[in-house]
Design an enzyme around this catalytic site. Structure first.
Site, PDB file in Angstrom:
ATOM      1  N   ASP A 155      -0.747   3.106  -4.398  1.00 37.06           N
ATOM      2  CA  ASP A 155      -1.742   2.449  -3.467  1.00 37.06           C
ATOM      3  C   ASP A 155      -1.165   1.612  -2.286  1.00 37.06           C
ATOM      4  O   ASP A 155      -0.985   0.552  -2.703  1.00 37.06           O
ATOM      5  CB  ASP A 155      -2.831   1.727  -4.123  1.00 37.06           C
ATOM      6  CG  ASP A 155      -4.030   2.573  -4.837  1.00 37.06           C
ATOM      7  OD1 ASP A 155      -3.662   3.756  -5.084  1.00 37.06           O
ATOM      8  OD2 ASP A 155      -5.021   2.181  -5.108  1.00 37.06           O
ATOM      9  N   LYS A 175      -8.159   5.130   1.294  1.00 38.86           N
ATOM     10  CA  LYS A 175      -9.163   4.096   0.500  1.00 38.86           C
ATOM     11  C   LYS A 175      -9.990   3.140   1.449  1.00 38.86           C
ATOM     12  O   LYS A 175      -9.290   2.791   2.416  1.00 38.86           O
ATOM     13  CB  LYS A 175      -8.216   3.328  -0.541  1.00 38.86           C
ATOM     14  CG  LYS A 175      -8.522   2.342  -1.300  1.00 38.86           C
ATOM     15  CD  LYS A 175      -7.348   1.952  -2.146  1.00 38.86           C
ATOM     16  CE  LYS A 175      -7.790   0.853  -3.353  1.00 38.86           C
ATOM     17  NZ  LYS A 175      -6.639   0.299  -4.006  1.00 38.86           N
ATOM     18  N   LYS A 211     -10.768   7.421  -2.047  1.00 33.74           N
ATOM     19  CA  LYS A 211     -10.961   6.289  -3.048  1.00 33.74           C
ATOM     20  C   LYS A 211     -11.845   5.178  -2.435  1.00 33.74           C
ATOM     21  O   LYS A 211     -11.431   4.210  -1.872  1.00 33.74           O
ATOM     22  CB  LYS A 211      -9.721   5.813  -3.477  1.00 33.74           C
ATOM     23  CG  LYS A 211      -9.649   4.751  -4.825  1.00 33.74           C
ATOM     24  CD  LYS A 211      -8.369   4.364  -4.965  1.00 33.74           C
ATOM     25  CE  LYS A 211      -8.166   3.144  -6.135  1.00 33.74           C
ATOM     26  NZ  LYS A 211      -6.883   3.005  -6.692  1.00 33.74           N
TER      27      LYS A 211
END
Length: 275
Positions: A155, A175, A211
């Site tokens: 990430d 994200k 996400k």
């Protein structure tokens, strides 16, 4: 996360022409939050599906090898076995999508998952999490070390100054947030992001994952997120390769709701194992 979309040249000209109808986005967000997203008789099945999208996360300053071990055990056995048997789902191999830890804890997670005999991916929040304000050389080295220790997903915290000045880069997932901000995953922002994913797919044929992370704590929330992704992007995005939920406490509430569905009563504090 892992890089797959390396071959598409990024044409930014259409991005500069995008306009967001803010009132319409807010109305859509209110609609999602206001209505029951899944019929009651199907809720248990959808909650189990939600489990398979969770990046079970611990990002605390006091993380130790022992709580990483507990996290990994919970990732492999997210729902109590007797509850799964009552739903005839005990043999379906239900696990979380991944575990997500700091780079320094990747080794602990890989070791714990190997000991548990499972191949759940280990994700890590490298690159100067959560602010992303470290030197590029440091950020790249942090990724390299995390991968070397066994992380298969990263990430990446973007340097937001690059975005603000229009210097975009590609990724496999986008994200909503780090989960460490005052405001994290919100439906209005998610709607804009999901429609950008849809537009990008229409223009390039490449599927980008999504996400949401931060503040997603209740089973009801998880159902709303699944419903939103299904309605905006379709069933083909409802798989761990394209959809994750970053959460640390969500799984506990999902298990409580499944316990209630099976037994007709709510679990006492000691009834369910803690992660």
């Amino acid at each position: 996360m892992s890089a797959h979309n390396r071959g598409t040249e990024l044409d930014l000209s259409w991005i500069s022409k995008i306009q967001v109808n803010h009132p319409a986005v807010l109305r859509r967000a209110e609609q999602i939050q206001a209505r029951r997203t899944v019929k009651k008789e199907w809720q248990a099945a959808w909650l189990l599906k939600a489990v398979t999208f969770i990046d079970l996360t611990t990002l605390s300053g006091d993380d130790t090898s022992s709580n990483i071990q507990r996290l990994c055990y919970k990732a492999k056995y997210p729902i109590r076995e007797d509850l799964l048997k009552a739903l005839n789902m005990h043999d379906k191999g239900i696990t979380t999508a991944a575990v997500c830890v700091y780079p320094a804890r990747v080794c602990d997670a890989v070791k714990a998952l190997k000991a548990a005999g499972c191949n759940i991916p280990v994700a890590s929040v490298a690159t100067g999490f959560p602010a992303g304000q470290t030197h590029l050389k440091t950020r790249l080295e942090e990724i390299r070390l995390a991968v070397e220790d066994g992380a298969t997903e990263i990430d990446v915290v973007i340097n937001r100054s690059l975005v603000l000045t229009g210097q975009w880069e590609g990724s496999d997932f986008i994200k909503t947030s780090t989960g460490k901000e005052t405001v994290n995953a919100t439906f209005p922002v998610a709607i804009v992001m999901l429609r950008a994913i849809r537009d990008f797919f229409w223009k390039t044929g490449n599927k980008i994952g999504f996400k949401p992370a931060g503040g997603i704590r209740s089973a009801k929330d998880s159902l709303a997120w699944l419903s939103l992704v299904k309605e905006e992007l379709g069933d083909e995005w409802l798989k761990p390769e394209l959809f994750r939920i970053g959460a640390s406490t969500l799984l506990s509430d999902i298990e409580r709701q499944i316990y209630h569905h099976v037994t007709g009563r709510y679990a006492a504090y000691h009834d369910l194992p803690m992660s």
